[in-house]
Write a protein that holds these residues in place. Structure first.
Motif, PDB file in Angstrom:
ATOM      1  N   THR A   1       0.829  -1.207   0.000  1.00  0.00           N
ATOM      2  CA  THR A   1       0.000   0.000   0.000  1.00  0.00           C
ATOM      3  C   THR A   1       0.863   1.257   0.000  1.00  0.00           C
ATOM      4  OG1 THR A   1      -1.732  -1.173   1.229  1.00  0.00           O
ATOM      5  CG2 THR A   1      -1.835   1.231   1.203  1.00  0.00           C
ATOM      6  N   LEU A   2       1.790   1.326   0.964  1.00  0.00           N
ATOM      7  CA  LEU A   2       2.673   2.489   1.046  1.00  0.00           C
ATOM      8  C   LEU A   2       3.569   2.591  -0.185  1.00  0.00           C
ATOM      9  CD1 LEU A   2       3.802   2.349   4.798  1.00  0.00           C
ATOM     10  CD2 LEU A   2       2.305   4.043   3.735  1.00  0.00           C
ATOM     11  N   GLY A   3       4.109   1.448  -0.614  1.00  0.00           N
ATOM     12  CA  GLY A   3       4.993   1.442  -1.773  1.00  0.00           C
ATOM     13  C   GLY A   3       4.296   1.909  -3.035  1.00  0.00           C
ATOM     14  N   GLY A   4       3.048   1.521  -3.201  1.00  0.00           N
ATOM     15  CA  GLY A   4       2.292   1.952  -4.374  1.00  0.00           C
ATOM     16  C   GLY A   4       2.078   3.457  -4.397  1.00  0.00           C
TER      17      GLY A   4
ATOM     18  N   ILE B   1      -3.604  -0.757  -3.851  1.00  0.00           N
ATOM     19  CA  ILE B   1      -2.558  -1.584  -4.475  1.00  0.00           C
ATOM     20  C   ILE B   1      -2.886  -1.842  -5.943  1.00  0.00           C
ATOM     21  CG2 ILE B   1      -1.451  -3.851  -4.452  1.00  0.00           C
ATOM     22  CD1 ILE B   1      -1.942  -3.853  -1.383  1.00  0.00           C
ATOM     23  N   GLY B   2      -4.125  -2.260  -6.212  1.00  0.00           N
ATOM     24  CA  GLY B   2      -4.514  -2.567  -7.589  1.00  0.00           C
ATOM     25  C   GLY B   2      -4.460  -1.350  -8.492  1.00  0.00           C
ATOM     26  N   ALA B   3      -5.006  -0.217  -8.017  1.00  0.00           N
ATOM     27  CA  ALA B   3      -5.025   0.994  -8.834  1.00  0.00           C
ATOM     28  C   ALA B   3      -3.620   1.549  -9.055  1.00  0.00           C
ATOM     29  CB  ALA B   3      -5.912   2.045  -8.171  1.00  0.00           C
ATOM     30  N   ALA B   4      -2.782   1.513  -8.021  1.00  0.00           N
ATOM     31  CA  ALA B   4      -1.431   2.059  -8.142  1.00  0.00           C
ATOM     32  C   ALA B   4      -0.607   1.285  -9.162  1.00  0.00           C
ATOM     33  CB  ALA B   4      -0.739   2.042  -6.779  1.00  0.00           C
ATOM     34  N   PHE B   5      -0.654  -0.030  -9.081  1.00  0.00           N
ATOM     35  CA  PHE B   5       0.156  -0.816 -10.008  1.00  0.00           C
ATOM     36  C   PHE B   5      -0.439  -0.812 -11.414  1.00  0.00           C
ATOM     37  CE2 PHE B   5       1.808  -2.331  -6.003  1.00  0.00           C
ATOM     38  CZ  PHE B   5       3.170  -2.457  -6.277  1.00  0.00           C
ATOM     39  N   ALA B   6      -1.756  -0.668 -11.524  1.00  0.00           N
ATOM     40  CA  ALA B   6      -2.369  -0.525 -12.841  1.00  0.00           C
ATOM     41  C   ALA B   6      -1.924   0.780 -13.497  1.00  0.00           C
ATOM     42  CB  ALA B   6      -3.889  -0.575 -12.724  1.00  0.00           C
ATOM     43  N   LEU B   7      -1.834   1.853 -12.702  1.00  0.00           N
ATOM     44  CA  LEU B   7      -1.362   3.131 -13.238  1.00  0.00           C
ATOM     45  C   LEU B   7       0.104   3.067 -13.640  1.00  0.00           C
ATOM     46  CD1 LEU B   7      -2.943   5.970 -11.052  1.00  0.00           C
ATOM     47  CD2 LEU B   7      -3.107   5.680 -13.523  1.00  0.00           C
TER      48      LEU B   7
END
Length: 287
Positions: free
Chosen positions: A13-16, A144-150
């Protein structure tokens, strides 16, 4: 093991979030070769814009996030035209001072509009789900999902589109890109717009599990600078890897050592890695 996987979830979460903010910062650095201290203010404005659109206007969470991304993209583009573009031929110190001035101006503006107190953004997804025996909040999984998708979308944009290739070319060699007909002004405006949108989306994703206040961008931008130095100044992969390293380090450090030292851990890791690899993890610049 359940507690261990809980920290993995927190680290992702934080990493994203850190990676999204650092990506916008490293894109701008690749174009200007100047650290944009105002990027933390863009993050803060994104959080307040999404908060206002949800609370005052009653908009849907996703619509509010898109609206905040658009507002901050326009704000970042205006900052490039009105603040940074006139200083393009000045020494590196002048744009840095201008960026700090813009940061203070936006913080003061947010305080005048929304006040100095802390605000809590409504959590659109407050449920819990069980994943592999670990109980996880839906909002964290969404982050997590939105950050890595972006991140994936940005990678495809930079590597598979003509406009993305012009940004990479400008970051690698500004003079050479201009010689082959690339419009430096257009690329700079687009880069600032993407940078601002990434910061706003990161803020809108993180705001429901955090507090919204005028100075919220200061610590985030400090860690973003740590990340891009750690990953290699101007390196897009370095921003992602550095963000994940700091995110995991903070999560596990806060759990196994103490939450009092959570924010210090990022700087300790920076000193350790740079003592072994002074040029950062990825030293070749933006790829």
């Amino acid at each position: 093991m359940e507690l261990f996987f809980q920290q993995v979830l927190n680290g992702l979460t934080l990493g994203g979030i850190y990676s999204l903010v650092a990506l916008g910062l490293t894109l701008v650095y690749g174009i200007l070769r100047v650290p944009n201290f105002a990027h933390g203010a863009f993050y803060m404005v994104g959080a307040f814009a999404s908060f206002h659109l949800m609370v005052a206007w009653g908009l849907n969470y996703w619509v509010a996030m898109a609206g905040a991304a658009l507002c901050v993209a326009v704000l970042a583009t205006l900052a490039e035209r009105l603040v940074f573009h006139p200083l393009r031929n000045a020494s590196g110190l002048h744009p840095m001072i201008a960026a700090i001035g813009l940061l203070l101006f936006l913080e003061a503006g947010a305080q005048a509009i929304w006040g100095a107190e802390f605000h809590r953004m409504p959590t659109p997804y407050g449920g819990m789900v069980e994943v592999a025996g670990v109980t996880a909040p839906v909002q964290r999984l969404l982050i997590i999902g939105a950050a890595f998708a972006l991140m994936l979308a940005l990678h495809l944009f930079l590597t598979r589109t003509v406009m993305g290739s012009t940004i990479v070319a400008m970051a690698q060699n500004r003079d050479g890109a201009s010689l082959v007909g690339i419009d430096a002004n257009r690329v700079a405006m687009l880069t600032f717009a993407i940078s601002g949108a990434l910061a706003a989306v990161a803020a809108a994703l993180f705001a429901p599990i955090n507090l919204v206040f005028p100075a919220m961008g200061n610590l985030v931008i400090t860690k973003a600078f740590v990340i891009i130095i750690l990953g290699g100044m101007g390196s897009v992969p370095g921003a992602i890897v550095g963000g994940l390293i700091i995110g995991f380090a903070e999560s596990f450090g806060a759990f196994y050592i103490s939450t009092d030292y959570k924010d210090i851990i990022a700087f300790a890791i920076l000193v350790l890695i740079l003592s072994l690899r002074p040029q950062g993890i990825f030293s070749k610049g933006a790829h």
